[in-house]
Design a protein around this motif. Structure first.
Motif, PDB file in Angstrom:
ATOM      1  N   LEU A   9       0.764  -1.504   0.278  1.00  0.00           N
ATOM      2  CA  LEU A   9       0.273   0.097  -0.412  1.00  0.00           C
ATOM      3  C   LEU A   9       1.225   1.003  -0.045  1.00  0.00           C
ATOM      4  CD1 LEU A   9      -2.872   1.098  -0.032  1.00  0.00           C
ATOM      5  CD2 LEU A   9      -2.573   1.221   2.343  1.00  0.00           C
ATOM      6  N   ALA A  10       0.688   1.610  -0.924  1.00  0.00           N
ATOM      7  CA  ALA A  10       1.376   2.718  -0.989  1.00  0.00           C
ATOM      8  C   ALA A  10       0.815   4.188  -0.797  1.00  0.00           C
ATOM      9  CB  ALA A  10       1.563   3.288  -2.636  1.00  0.00           C
ATOM     10  N   PRO A  11       0.719   4.937   0.358  1.00  0.00           N
ATOM     11  CA  PRO A  11       0.127   5.583   1.594  1.00  0.00           C
ATOM     12  C   PRO A  11       0.203   7.245   0.397  1.00  0.00           C
ATOM     13  CG  PRO A  11       2.189   5.509   2.627  1.00  0.00           C
ATOM     14  CD  PRO A  11       1.988   4.188   1.450  1.00  0.00           C
ATOM     15  N   ALA A  12      -0.899   7.994   0.689  1.00  0.00           N
ATOM     16  CA  ALA A  12      -0.491   9.209   0.065  1.00  0.00           C
ATOM     17  C   ALA A  12      -0.484  10.607   0.989  1.00  0.00           C
ATOM     18  CB  ALA A  12      -1.798   9.009  -0.520  1.00  0.00           C
ATOM     19  N   ARG A  13       0.206  10.364   2.114  1.00  0.00           N
ATOM     20  CA  ARG A  13       0.723  12.133   2.186  1.00  0.00           C
ATOM     21  C   ARG A  13       1.117  13.217   1.673  1.00  0.00           C
ATOM     22  NH1 ARG A  13      -1.039  11.653   8.100  1.00  0.00           N
ATOM     23  NH2 ARG A  13      -1.195  14.070   7.633  1.00  0.00           N
ATOM     24  N   ILE A  73      -6.654   0.779  -5.989  1.00  0.00           N
ATOM     25  CA  ILE A  73      -6.670   1.548  -5.672  1.00  0.00           C
ATOM     26  C   ILE A  73      -7.803   2.286  -4.124  1.00  0.00           C
ATOM     27  CG2 ILE A  73      -7.848   4.633  -5.482  1.00  0.00           C
ATOM     28  CD1 ILE A  73      -7.519   4.170  -8.646  1.00  0.00           C
ATOM     29  N   ASN A  74      -7.216   2.912  -3.049  1.00  0.00           N
ATOM     30  CA  ASN A  74      -7.517   2.679  -1.568  1.00  0.00           C
ATOM     31  C   ASN A  74      -7.986   4.166  -1.575  1.00  0.00           C
ATOM     32  OD1 ASN A  74      -8.098   2.284   1.205  1.00  0.00           O
ATOM     33  ND2 ASN A  74      -6.366   3.295   1.577  1.00  0.00           N
ATOM     34  N   ILE A  75      -9.792   4.544  -1.970  1.00  0.00           N
ATOM     35  CA  ILE A  75     -10.006   5.211  -1.759  1.00  0.00           C
ATOM     36  C   ILE A  75      -9.939   6.046  -0.201  1.00  0.00           C
ATOM     37  CG2 ILE A  75     -11.354   7.004  -2.203  1.00  0.00           C
ATOM     38  CD1 ILE A  75     -10.614   5.993  -4.590  1.00  0.00           C
ATOM     39  N   LEU A  76      -9.725   7.458  -0.278  1.00  0.00           N
ATOM     40  CA  LEU A  76      -9.478   8.234   0.902  1.00  0.00           C
ATOM     41  C   LEU A  76      -9.807   9.886   1.047  1.00  0.00           C
ATOM     42  CD1 LEU A  76      -5.418   8.150   1.093  1.00  0.00           C
ATOM     43  CD2 LEU A  76      -7.675   6.553   2.349  1.00  0.00           C
ATOM     44  N   THR A  77     -10.953  10.095   1.799  1.00  0.00           N
ATOM     45  CA  THR A  77     -11.424  11.029   1.878  1.00  0.00           C
ATOM     46  C   THR A  77     -11.088  12.686   2.404  1.00  0.00           C
ATOM     47  OG1 THR A  77     -12.464  11.000   3.785  1.00  0.00           O
ATOM     48  CG2 THR A  77     -13.848   9.791   2.027  1.00  0.00           C
ATOM     49  N   GLY A  78      -9.260  12.043   3.273  1.00  0.00           N
ATOM     50  CA  GLY A  78      -8.619  12.558   3.489  1.00  0.00           C
ATOM     51  C   GLY A  78      -9.775  13.511   4.790  1.00  0.00           C
ATOM     52  N   TRP A  79      -8.774  13.313   6.076  1.00  0.00           N
ATOM     53  CA  TRP A  79      -8.887  13.771   7.858  1.00  0.00           C
ATOM     54  C   TRP A  79      -7.947  14.816   7.715  1.00  0.00           C
ATOM     55  CZ3 TRP A  79      -4.942  13.172  11.076  1.00  0.00           C
ATOM     56  CH2 TRP A  79      -4.676  12.419  10.858  1.00  0.00           C
ATOM     57  N   PHE A  80      -6.707  15.061   7.438  1.00  0.00           N
ATOM     58  CA  PHE A  80      -5.645  15.951   8.116  1.00  0.00           C
ATOM     59  C   PHE A  80      -5.882  17.086   6.709  1.00  0.00           C
ATOM     60  CE2 PHE A  80      -1.093  17.278   8.813  1.00  0.00           C
ATOM     61  CZ  PHE A  80      -0.661  17.239   9.750  1.00  0.00           C
ATOM     62  N   PHE A  87      -2.093  22.689  -0.771  1.00  0.00           N
ATOM     63  CA  PHE A  87      -2.601  22.603  -2.049  1.00  0.00           C
ATOM     64  C   PHE A  87      -3.521  23.732  -2.355  1.00  0.00           C
ATOM     65  CE2 PHE A  87      -0.861  18.505  -1.790  1.00  0.00           C
ATOM     66  CZ  PHE A  87       0.210  18.701  -2.301  1.00  0.00           C
ATOM     67  N   GLY A  88      -3.912  24.623  -0.904  1.00  0.00           N
ATOM     68  CA  GLY A  88      -4.636  25.816  -1.421  1.00  0.00           C
ATOM     69  C   GLY A  88      -6.536  25.137  -1.617  1.00  0.00           C
ATOM     70  N   GLU A  89      -6.941  23.584  -1.709  1.00  0.00           N
ATOM     71  CA  GLU A  89      -7.955  23.088  -1.739  1.00  0.00           C
ATOM     72  C   GLU A  89      -8.829  23.309  -0.326  1.00  0.00           C
ATOM     73  OE1 GLU A  89      -9.341  21.193  -4.457  1.00  0.00           O
ATOM     74  OE2 GLU A  89      -7.357  22.227  -5.291  1.00  0.00           O
ATOM     75  N   PRO A  90     -10.134  23.611  -0.456  1.00  0.00           N
ATOM     76  CA  PRO A  90     -10.602  23.458   0.204  1.00  0.00           C
ATOM     77  C   PRO A  90     -11.093  22.614   1.071  1.00  0.00           C
ATOM     78  CG  PRO A  90     -12.404  23.535  -1.972  1.00  0.00           C
ATOM     79  CD  PRO A  90     -11.192  22.975  -1.930  1.00  0.00           C
ATOM     80  N   TRP A  91     -11.281  22.933   2.404  1.00  0.00           N
ATOM     81  CA  TRP A  91     -11.157  21.534   3.374  1.00  0.00           C
ATOM     82  C   TRP A  91     -12.920  21.515   3.174  1.00  0.00           C
ATOM     83  CZ3 TRP A  91      -9.599  18.135   5.778  1.00  0.00           C
ATOM     84  CH2 TRP A  91     -10.621  17.039   6.930  1.00  0.00           C
ATOM     85  N   LEU A  92     -14.121  20.213   3.312  1.00  0.00           N
ATOM     86  CA  LEU A  92     -15.087  20.072   3.538  1.00  0.00           C
ATOM     87  C   LEU A  92     -15.249  19.199   4.386  1.00  0.00           C
ATOM     88  CD1 LEU A  92     -15.437  18.966  -0.219  1.00  0.00           C
ATOM     89  CD2 LEU A  92     -16.015  20.756   0.771  1.00  0.00           C
ATOM     90  N   GLU A  93     -16.865  19.711   4.971  1.00  0.00           N
ATOM     91  CA  GLU A  93     -16.773  18.556   6.293  1.00  0.00           C
ATOM     92  C   GLU A  93     -17.450  16.880   6.194  1.00  0.00           C
ATOM     93  OE1 GLU A  93     -16.463  20.014   9.393  1.00  0.00           O
ATOM     94  OE2 GLU A  93     -16.389  21.525   8.526  1.00  0.00           O
TER      95      GLU A  93
END
Length: 123
Positions: A9-13, A73-80, A87-93
């Protein structure tokens, strides 16, 4: 005796945490491993907020061809939150991140299974 099949598993951080200051980009690592291994199942973590699903569909399909079907693929919603801010991306709840991921998966499936595919969603 059945062939041994290990998984990677290649992590995505994107922002270093947990002492992972030298962590590499996951998709590139998966592509490299596909060329260097023969039996390893290659699982790539993908944060849906940072990638366009069409790009991941194309990259994933390419790695899958060259790895002879070993890509997943391991789909992540993100928590960090700091990853998104960097990345200047909006933080979604929470619930919105899951809705975004559901649309992302619908697009991946459509692109991978249909000759012609169109999608209109909220994200």
């Amino acid at each position: 005796m059945p062939e041994l099949r290990c998984q990677s598993l290649a992590p995505a951080r994107f922002i270093a945490s947990h002492g992972w200051v030298l962590q590499q980009e996951a998709i590139t690592c998966t592509a490299v491993l596909s060329a260097q291994t023969k039996r390893l199942k290659l699982i790539n973590a993908i944060h849906t907020g940072f990638w366009h699903p069409a790009m991941i569909a194309k990259v994933g399909a390419t790695i899958d061809v060259y790895s002879k079907g070993r890509f997943a693929i391991n789909i992540l919603t993100g928590w960090f939150k700091d990853d998104f801010r960097a990345f200047g991306e909006p933080w979604l709840e929470h619930d919105e991140r899951y809705r975004c991921s559901e649309e992302f998966i619908q697009v991946l499936k459509g692109l991978w299974t249909q000759d012609r595919f169109a999608f209109k969603g909220d994200f």
